[in-house]
Design a protein around this motif. Structure first.
Motif, PDB file in Angstrom:
ATOM      1  N   ARG A 121      11.351   1.514   5.350  1.00 20.42           N
ATOM      2  CA  ARG A 121       9.731   1.083   5.746  1.00 20.42           C
ATOM      3  C   ARG A 121       9.193   0.518   4.445  1.00 20.42           C
ATOM      4  O   ARG A 121       8.540  -0.520   4.417  1.00 20.42           O
ATOM      5  N   ASN A 170       6.407  -6.994  12.287  1.00 19.27           N
ATOM      6  CA  ASN A 170       5.674  -6.413  11.298  1.00 19.27           C
ATOM      7  C   ASN A 170       5.790  -7.355   9.838  1.00 19.27           C
ATOM      8  O   ASN A 170       4.722  -7.688   9.246  1.00 19.27           O
ATOM      9  N   PHE A 193       0.901  -1.344   0.038  1.00 17.09           N
ATOM     10  CA  PHE A 193       0.249  -0.052  -0.013  1.00 17.09           C
ATOM     11  C   PHE A 193       0.958   1.240  -0.110  1.00 17.09           C
ATOM     12  O   PHE A 193       1.993   0.980   0.244  1.00 17.09           O
ATOM     13  N   GLN A 194       0.122   2.406  -0.289  1.00 17.04           N
ATOM     14  CA  GLN A 194       0.575   3.801  -0.506  1.00 17.04           C
ATOM     15  C   GLN A 194       1.444   3.944   0.743  1.00 17.04           C
ATOM     16  O   GLN A 194       2.692   4.524   0.778  1.00 17.04           O
ATOM     17  N   ASN A 195       0.970   3.911   1.974  1.00 18.02           N
ATOM     18  CA  ASN A 195       1.539   4.380   3.275  1.00 18.02           C
ATOM     19  C   ASN A 195       2.209   3.113   3.719  1.00 18.02           C
ATOM     20  O   ASN A 195       2.174   3.091   5.174  1.00 18.02           O
ATOM     21  N   TYR A 196       2.245   2.154   3.101  1.00 20.15           N
ATOM     22  CA  TYR A 196       3.113   1.050   3.619  1.00 20.15           C
ATOM     23  C   TYR A 196       2.127  -0.012   4.628  1.00 20.15           C
ATOM     24  O   TYR A 196       2.580  -1.232   4.828  1.00 20.15           O
ATOM     25  N   ALA A 197       1.268   0.766   5.336  1.00 25.32           N
ATOM     26  CA  ALA A 197       0.272   0.185   6.313  1.00 25.32           C
ATOM     27  C   ALA A 197       1.014  -0.664   7.175  1.00 25.32           C
ATOM     28  O   ALA A 197       0.559  -1.529   7.470  1.00 25.32           O
ATOM     29  N   TYR A 245       2.358  -1.683  11.187  1.00 27.43           N
ATOM     30  CA  TYR A 245       2.013  -1.166  12.607  1.00 27.43           C
ATOM     31  C   TYR A 245       2.994  -0.553  13.250  1.00 27.43           C
ATOM     32  O   TYR A 245       4.165  -1.298  13.520  1.00 27.43           O
ATOM     33  N   ALA A 255       7.562  -3.335   4.089  1.00 29.33           N
ATOM     34  CA  ALA A 255       6.392  -3.663   3.566  1.00 29.33           C
ATOM     35  C   ALA A 255       6.533  -4.858   2.556  1.00 29.33           C
ATOM     36  O   ALA A 255       5.579  -5.704   2.543  1.00 29.33           O
TER      37      ALA A 255
END
Ligand code: ATP
Length: 385
Positions: A136, A91, A77-81, A83, A140
């Motif tokens: 990050r 993660n 995802f765009q914002n890496y999603a 935690y 992901a």
């Protein structure tokens, strides 16, 4: 994707009969302006959106009716999603813990292998908030790797980043994708990302596939005005042109195109004004073109409005007048391109050693053999075979 159609419940046709064959290990880009249907297409691959018609086939199996988790794809995802309260290790382990299919020992093995591949092994105990954007992104991707996903899917992963970081991340993604060899479908509206990342690029407009080709092919041989205007930065110049055999009359003078190009256009250029497409780099300051090359093109005089010197190259802007007919077509093209300006000035790329400056009447050289001629109504590139 075979003849994929997406009609939303309100009747809107977002994807119109699109067929794209992504090869194993390939990096495929879906690109186009806002609203062209690229995200819808990606969401149909993942299973987040119903497919109205057509066949979605992954690894030989039709997956139209499979739930997202049964398709074994990894969406980054765009914002890496990520935690924020979990470590990098946790993660990456997360999808495996969730699936409850692996023992603690197997999870540990997979997480360590993935983090080694991604050069994250020294950061396993850190939290996402303390990592760089690049790290990050890798976490992901680590999550996707441990699942042994069949393919990576990216939806505009870099659009929130500043220009410098975006450049770095682009290189990072390209490097990892090549190393891992995982089939990847990547959605972006940014033609630079498309050109630099993709093995092949699918260009979409209003839910229709315009062209599916390598970046080089898109640049050299765009099938229509839309692709020609979308790909390339600064964009291709569009000028009114009348064709008589191999002679092409342009606002700045008459040039000759190769016979084979004239043959391909045939009668289709008769009695109307076509739109010539000339990329900035088909031009040069005539004084820096060497003798042998000079004769292959044409030179003309032009009054340069403004010049921009960028160190490794320079641009000159040359105003010109276009007929109303051509203006109307180019206005439509600008709307299709989300407002990008393509009218009434010509951008000429110059060698950095050029001394042409603002207000000069300069001698410009052009290579007409690379020029394209488009039909003003259909937008088709008439110079292609
Ligand atoms: P962007 O870059 O802006 O995200 P996109 O190319 O990814 O654009 P999509 O999100 O795929 O575009 O949307 C394609 C078209 O479908 C748009 O015109 C959009 O308004 C329309 N659309 C999207 N979702 C729905 C929906 N749930 N119902 C009706 N129309 C929709």
């Amino acid at each position: 994707m075979k003849n994929i159609v997406k009609k939303y419940p309100d009747g809107f046709l977002a994807v119109n009969d699109v067929s794209i064959d992504v090869a194993d290990g390939e990096f495929m880009i879906l690109v186009g302006p806002s609203g062209c249907g690229k995200s819808t297409l990606l969401r149909m691959i993942v299973g987040l959106e119903d497919i109205t018609d057509g066949d979605m086939i992954i690894g030989g199996d039709r997956v139209n009716d499979l739930a997202p988790r049964e398709r074994n794809l990894a969406m980054v995802f765009q914002n890496y999603a990520l935690y924020p309260h979990l470590t990098v290790y946790e993660n990456i382990a997360f999808p495996l813990r969730l699936a409850k299919t692996h023992s603690e020992e197997e999870i540990d093995k997979k997480v360590r292998a993935a983090s080694k591949t991604l050069e994250l092994d020294e950061n396993l105990e850190r939290k996402p908030g303390n990592l760089s954007g690049g790290q990050r992104q890798r976490v992901a991707m680590g999550r996707a790797i441990v699942r042994d996903a069949q393919a990576f899917l990216f939806d505009e992963p870099l659009s929130n980043l500043d220009a410098k970081l975006r450049g770095q991340m682009r290189t990072e993604i390209a490097r990892l994708q090549k190393r891992l060899g995982i089939t990847t479908v990547y959605v972006t509206h940014d033609q630079t990302e498309a050109m630099t990342l993709g093995d092949r690029v699918a260009v979409l407009k209003h839910g229709l596939l315009q062209q599916l080709a390598t970046p080089r092919e898109l640049y050299e041989n765009p099938v229509n005005l839309f692709v020609a205007g979308f790909i390339g930065s600064p964009p291709m110049n569009f000028l009114p042109a009348t064709v008589e055999g191999t002679e092409v009359e342009l606002p700045f003078g008459t040039v000759s195109i190769p016979q084979e190009k004239a043959d391909r256009i045939g009668d289709r250029g008769k009695g109307k004004t076509l739109i010539a497409g000339i990329r900035p780099d088909y031009f040069e300051d005539a004084s820096v073109v060497d003798e042998s090359k000079r004769g292959q093109g044409s030179t003309f005089r032009a009054t340069v409005d403004v010049t921009e010197w960028l160190g490794n190259e320079a641009y000159a802007y040359v105003p010109y007048e276009a007929s109303d007919e051509v203006q109307a077509q180019l206005e439509q093209l600008e709307r299709d391109l989300d407002g990008e300006s393509v009218r009434s000035q010509m951008v000429v790329s110059l060698d950095a050693s050029s001394t042409i400056s603002d207000g000069d009447e300069a001698e410009i050289w052009v290579d007409p053999s690379r020029m394209h001629l488009f039909d003003p109504e259909s937008g088709d590139n008439l110079t292609l075979g």
